[in-house]
Design an enzyme around this catalytic site. Structure first.
Site, PDB file in Angstrom:
ATOM      1  N   LYS A  40       0.841  -1.205   0.000  1.00 20.06           N
ATOM      2  CA  LYS A  40       0.000   0.000   0.000  1.00 20.06           C
ATOM      3  C   LYS A  40       0.876   1.255   0.000  1.00 20.06           C
ATOM      4  CE  LYS A  40      -0.208  -0.492   4.997  1.00 20.06           C
ATOM      5  NZ  LYS A  40      -0.966  -1.041   6.135  1.00 20.06           N
ATOM      6  N   ARG A 139     -10.237  -0.260  15.032  1.00 18.44           N
ATOM      7  CA  ARG A 139      -9.977   0.479  13.798  1.00 18.44           C
ATOM      8  C   ARG A 139     -10.770  -0.132  12.648  1.00 18.44           C
ATOM      9  NH1 ARG A 139      -4.156   1.051  10.749  1.00 18.44           N
ATOM     10  NH2 ARG A 139      -4.425  -1.217  10.667  1.00 18.44           N
ATOM     11  N   TYR A 261      13.501  30.955   7.386  1.00 15.26           N
ATOM     12  CA  TYR A 261      12.211  31.557   7.721  1.00 15.26           C
ATOM     13  C   TYR A 261      12.058  31.734   9.231  1.00 15.26           C
ATOM     14  CZ  TYR A 261      10.129  30.900   3.077  1.00 15.26           C
ATOM     15  OH  TYR A 261       9.825  30.970   1.749  1.00 15.26           O
ATOM     16  N   MET A 312      10.316  24.721   1.707  1.00 14.77           N
ATOM     17  CA  MET A 312       9.677  23.723   0.846  1.00 14.77           C
ATOM     18  C   MET A 312      10.693  22.955   0.000  1.00 14.77           C
ATOM     19  SD  MET A 312       6.788  24.200  -2.109  1.00 14.77           S
ATOM     20  CE  MET A 312       5.620  25.006  -1.030  1.00 14.77           C
TER      21      MET A 312
HETATM   22  C1  LIG Z   1      -0.155  -1.835   6.808  1.00 18.81           C
HETATM   23  C2  LIG Z   1      -0.717  -3.109   7.282  1.00 18.81           C
HETATM   24  C3  LIG Z   1       0.103  -4.245   7.330  1.00 18.81           C
HETATM   25  C4  LIG Z   1       1.591  -4.173   7.157  1.00 18.81           C
HETATM   26  O1  LIG Z   1       2.094  -3.636   8.376  1.00 18.81           O
HETATM   27  P1  LIG Z   1       3.652  -3.492   8.697  1.00 18.81           P
HETATM   28  O2  LIG Z   1       3.695  -3.046  10.108  1.00 18.81           O
HETATM   29  O3  LIG Z   1       4.151  -2.450   7.749  1.00 18.81           O
HETATM   30  O4  LIG Z   1       4.288  -4.802   8.463  1.00 18.81           O
HETATM   31  C5  LIG Z   1      -0.500  -5.458   7.640  1.00 18.81           C
HETATM   32  N1  LIG Z   1      -1.820  -5.540   7.931  1.00 18.81           N
HETATM   33  C6  LIG Z   1      -2.627  -4.442   7.930  1.00 18.81           C
HETATM   34  C7  LIG Z   1      -4.056  -4.595   8.276  1.00 18.81           C
HETATM   35  C8  LIG Z   1      -2.095  -3.197   7.625  1.00 18.81           C
HETATM   36  O5  LIG Z   1      -2.882  -2.115   7.663  1.00 18.81           O
END
Ligand SMILES: *Cc1c(COP(=O)(O)O)cnc(C)c1O
Length: 371
Positions: A40, A139, A261, A312
């Site tokens: 992801k 979650r 800045y 930036m």
């Molecule tokens: C992002 C995610 C993972 C991978 O997690 P890591 O800590 O990066 O290994 C696995 N399962 C779920 C549900 C996630 O959201």
């Protein structure tokens, strides 16, 4: 001219190290457990288009993305025999498109289950999917009450083929945290309420909690990319990322001179300041001044602090420690690499490696080794 020279900095990504990390995790869990890969957020900022085919070639056949859009893109990059799990599930209106691919939505709620069941009915065929239960992170996933309600409804999964039942640990990077055991027990209680399928609880850190946490499939992301899954202990993974920023110019300033800045840095004595071509637009937070540091590759013993407010497109380094060493325009300073471990960067910036990597953005010139 090469494009690397025209960029403010460059990112070196070692695909062989990512594949080696995947194999290390496979050895850790043993041959009875499948090792998936979380890709992801563009493979944690490192480029899903390069990372996913590399892992597929290494033998990975289970991938996790967050959004269906990421999954549609991933489907064009790897073989059809791979399963692509969409962690956020199917958003209303996306079910038919998902069902037409090798994507499997992770169904997180009774609404999502009903939506996908209706899709199966419309299409007149059974649809593979995953189901998530909430074992204590609050979650994603079905609550225990949801799971009990589904258990007593024989029609609940009609038209669906759940291939994976999963949950996620909130505190796996703290092995002694009591939440780990509590979530493990909750998962074990919830699992038999749902259709029989492979089970998965552990992401990167969960793998290192021991074999009881592995179940049938583990879902590492971070560890593949060199992030330490065992904070506080030595990193069992290989480093994957090196990041260099180029010098634009250097100047000598008198005591009392303001830098950047808001004039947040005032030289306490004559100092030498280097302006590097990387800023918050490249993932170096505005507040990195006084926290982060860089190292000159030729002088690995130096620690050159970032000072003042990060801009930036640039940041200021205090390079007084280098004396009057000539600093040619364009020379690279290491921001992440053998002399500045990702874990140190994350600690200095009061965050975690995950956030550092995913913030890096698209402006760096990228070099991949092990393509
Ligand atoms: C992002 C995610 C993972 C991978 O997690 P890591 O800590 O990066 O290994 C696995 N399962 C779920 C549900 C996630 O959201």
């Amino acid at each position: 001219m090469n494009t690397r020279d025209a960029s403010g900095g460059w990112l070196e990504i070692d695909l062989d190290a990512i594949a080696a990390n995947w194999r290390t995790l496979r050895e850790t869990v043993g041959s009875d457990v499948r090792v998936a890969a979380a890709v992801k957020a563009d493979a944690y900022g490192l480029g899903m288009d390069r990372v996913a085919p590399k892992l597929y070639a290494a033998g990975c056949r289970n991938f996790f993305v967050a959004h269906a859009t990421e999954g549609f893109t991933l489907a064009t990059m790897i073989g059809r025999d791979a399963a692509i799990f969409v962690l956020n599930g199917a958003m209303p209106g996306t079910e038919d498109a998902i069902a037409g691919t090798n994507l499997l939505p992770v169904l997180n709620s009774i609404d999502q289950i009903e939506g996908y069941r209706a899709c199966a009915r419309r299409l007149g065929r059974a649809l593979p999917c995953a189901v998530q239960v909430d074992s204590g992170m609050s979650r994603f996933g079905l609550s225990p009450a949801d799971a009990r309600a589904l258990q007593s409804d024989p029609e609940a999964f009609r038209g669906l083929i759940p291939v994976l039942v999963m949950s996620h640990l909130a505190c796996a990077d703290e092995p002694a945290h009591p939440a780990n055991r509590a979530q493990f027990e909750a998962f074990r209680t919830l699992r038999p309420m749902l259709p029989e399928a492979l089970a998965s609880l552990a992401a990167s850190s969960g793998i290192f909690l021991g074999a009881t946490y592995h179940f049938d499939l583990v879902r590492p992301g971070a560890a593949l990319y060199g992030i330490n899954p065992t904070p506080g202990a030595a990193n069992p993974m290989r480093d994957v990322v090196r990041l260099y920023a180029r010098l634009i110019q250097a100047r000598d300033v008198a005591a009392g001179t303001a830098v950047g800045y808001g004039a947040r840095f005032i030289a306490d004595r004559p100092r030498r300041i280097a302006t590097l071509a990387v800023g918050y637009g490249d993932g170096w937070p505005r507040i990195a001044g006084g926290r982060a540091f860089a190292v000159l590759a030729d002088r690995p013993e130096t620690r050159l602090p970032v000072i003042g407010r990060v801009s930036m497109d640039s940041l200021a380094l205090d390079v007084t420690e280098l004396g009057d060493m000539p600093l040619a325009p364009g020379i690279p300073f290491e921001l992440v690499g053998p002399n500045v471990p990702l874990e140190t960067v994350a600690e200095n910036l009061d965050t975690i490696g995950y956030e550092v990597l995913t913030a890096l953005g698209s402006r760096y010139h990228r070099t991949y080794s092990g393509i």
